[in-house]
Design an enzyme around this catalytic site. Structure first.
Site, PDB file in Angstrom:
ATOM      1  N   TYR A 134       0.837  -1.191   0.060  1.00  0.00           N
ATOM      2  CA  TYR A 134      -0.066  -0.094  -0.066  1.00  0.00           C
ATOM      3  C   TYR A 134       0.940   1.664  -0.025  1.00  0.00           C
ATOM      4  O   TYR A 134       0.772   2.162  -0.998  1.00  0.00           O
ATOM      5  CB  TYR A 134      -0.856  -0.150   1.359  1.00  0.00           C
ATOM      6  N   ILE A 135       1.751   1.464   1.034  1.00  0.00           N
ATOM      7  CA  ILE A 135       2.566   2.729   0.992  1.00  0.00           C
ATOM      8  C   ILE A 135       3.682   2.694   0.026  1.00  0.00           C
ATOM      9  O   ILE A 135       3.784   3.580  -0.432  1.00  0.00           O
ATOM     10  CB  ILE A 135       2.792   2.929   2.489  1.00  0.00           C
ATOM     11  N   PHE A 177      10.120  -0.883   3.575  1.00  0.00           N
ATOM     12  CA  PHE A 177       8.653  -1.104   3.816  1.00  0.00           C
ATOM     13  C   PHE A 177       8.245  -2.570   4.318  1.00  0.00           C
ATOM     14  O   PHE A 177       7.279  -2.939   4.978  1.00  0.00           O
ATOM     15  CB  PHE A 177       7.499  -0.872   2.934  1.00  0.00           C
ATOM     16  N   SER A 224       6.240   3.246  13.297  1.00  0.00           N
ATOM     17  CA  SER A 224       4.836   3.661  13.656  1.00  0.00           C
ATOM     18  C   SER A 224       4.476   4.468  14.909  1.00  0.00           C
ATOM     19  O   SER A 224       5.173   4.219  15.810  1.00  0.00           O
ATOM     20  CB  SER A 224       4.068   2.193  13.657  1.00  0.00           C
ATOM     21  N   TYR A 254       3.478  -6.777  17.072  1.00  0.00           N
ATOM     22  CA  TYR A 254       3.643  -5.866  15.794  1.00  0.00           C
ATOM     23  C   TYR A 254       4.471  -4.557  16.543  1.00  0.00           C
ATOM     24  O   TYR A 254       5.619  -4.317  15.819  1.00  0.00           O
ATOM     25  CB  TYR A 254       2.628  -5.560  15.313  1.00  0.00           C
ATOM     26  N   LYS A 295       8.577  -3.077  15.880  1.00  0.00           N
ATOM     27  CA  LYS A 295       9.128  -1.818  15.304  1.00  0.00           C
ATOM     28  C   LYS A 295      10.055  -1.098  16.483  1.00  0.00           C
ATOM     29  O   LYS A 295      10.890  -0.540  16.130  1.00  0.00           O
ATOM     30  CB  LYS A 295       7.790  -0.865  15.242  1.00  0.00           C
TER      31      LYS A 295
END
Ligand code: NAD
Ligand code: UDP
Length: 337
Positions: A11-12, A80, A124, A148, A152
């Protein structure tokens, strides 16, 4: 010399690849398509009139991944690739630690071997945990509430240590707030697998008639209408932040960290209202109990990115909703049309 974009079919990543190509960069995409479609590549070509080199490779397959470095001259990496679903990470922590951490370690070791010094990492706002106040500054305390987020934060800590030890490295950690929206053409956008966990893709699926009703997770938060407040940012603004970060690290050594958000907080009900306006339909919703692990409020102070990168989000909430709706309306089955 090329920019290697891991997860560039996602997506990004796909939105960023188009901006990189449009700004004259040579781009190479590596993606195993575990959460994206091969058709994205045709759309990238259609929208940029350029065809980036593509490798369908899982980064965890170190040998195949290294081939990319033998065959190309790579100057920078935008990373990403990774798994990103909070709920799934609670059920399958091992898969998340393996994919997110090991793939990053593989990349960092290969960068050392091939003397590549520029690295942009997708972090994030989840690394702020439940922030003590809003807007959130980059120097706020960090903590996480799910595997998750922990991946990060662990990667951020690894990058800090590695940059301390190797002064040639130029690293940008970008902490995204809530990416929404799609390319204005309606040709690329977000297509989550199965039932979406995130608010915007859930709303778009209700609007297109694939899901019946939105469940709003709690209306008893200490916010202006009781529903959760987040900083939604247009994916095109976010993508542009990567180009600015790349410019920065090409001329600046060491580690830099930036929040990428608009600085505005919108509630779930604000989002429902704005999206209804964009699509011209009512979005049916019901209030249900809070979702475990959710926080009341999260929005950024992005003044550091404004001052140091010359970056600012320029798309407003109406535009985010219009672009999300155009993508969903034109592609009711995502890339499988
Ligand atoms: P995405 O799932 O659309 O894109 C990630 C891409 O990486 C996918 O195309 C997937 O196929 C690929 N991939 C995953 N593991 C791989 C591997 N081992 N080898 C090769 N390819 C692999 O996700 P996105 O929304 O574009 O997010 C991009 C990054 O930004 C992720 O690291 C994510 O954690 C981070 N991020 C996303 C959000 C968000 O809400 N979308 C918010 C904050 C941070
Ligand atoms: N949310 C909701 N219903 C949904 C999905 C999300 O009410 O089906 C709410 C959620 O509680 C939060 C906001 O929407 O207040 C944004 O959630 P999302 O999962 O998109 O992002 P995150 O919580 O990771 O910031």
């Amino acid at each position: 010399m090329a920019v290697l974009v891991t997860g560039g079919a996602g997506y990004i990543g796909s939105h960023t690849v188009i901006q990189l190509l449009n700004s004259g960069e040579e781009v190479i995409i590596v993606d195993d398509l575990s959460n994206s479609s091969i058709k994205v590549l045709d759309r990238i070509e259609e929208l940029s009139c350029k065809k980036p080199k593509f490798y369908k490779v899982n980064i965890l397959n170190e040998e195949k991944f290294e081939e990319i470095f033998k065959e190309n001259k790579i100057e920078s990496i935008i990373h990403f690739a990774g798994f990103k679903a909070v709920g799934e990470s609670v059920e399958k922590p091992l898969a998340y630690y393996t994919n997110n951490l090991i793939s990053t370690l593989i990349i960092l070791n290969i960068m050392k071997k091939y003397q590549i010094n520029n690295f942009v990492f997708s972090s994030s706002a989840t690394v702020y945990g439940d922030p003590k106040s809003c807007p959130i500054l980059e120097n706020f305390p960090l903590s996480t509430t799910n595997p998750y987020g922990t991946t990060k934060l662990m990667i951020e800590n690894m990058l800090k240590d590695i940059c301390n030890a190797d002064k040639k490295l130029n690293v940008a950690i970008l902490r995204y707030f809530n990416p929404v929206g799609a390319h204005e053409s309606g040709r690329i956008g977000e297509e989550p697998n199965g039932i979406p966990n995130n608010l915007m893709p859930y709303i778009t699926k209700v609007a297109i008639g694939k899901l019946e009703i939105l469940s709003i997770f709690g209306n008893d938060y200490p916010t202006h209408d009781g529903t959760g407040v987040r900083d939604y940012i247009h994916v095109e603004d976010l993508a542009n932040g990567h180009l600015k970060a790349l410019d920065k690290i090409r001329t600046n050594s060491g580690l830099v960290i930036y929040n990428l958000g608009t600085g505005k907080g919108y509630s779930v009900l604000d989002m429902v209202k704005a999206f209804s306006k964009a699509c011209g339909k009512n979005i049916p919703y019901k209030i249900v109990k809070r979702r475990a692990g959710d926080i009341a409020m999260c929005y950024a102070d992005s003044s550091k990115a404004r001052k140091e990168l010359g970056w600012e989000a320029k798309y407003d909430l109406d535009r985010m909703c219009e672009d999300s709706w155009r993508w969903q309306k034109n592609n009711p089955n995502g890339y499988e049309n």
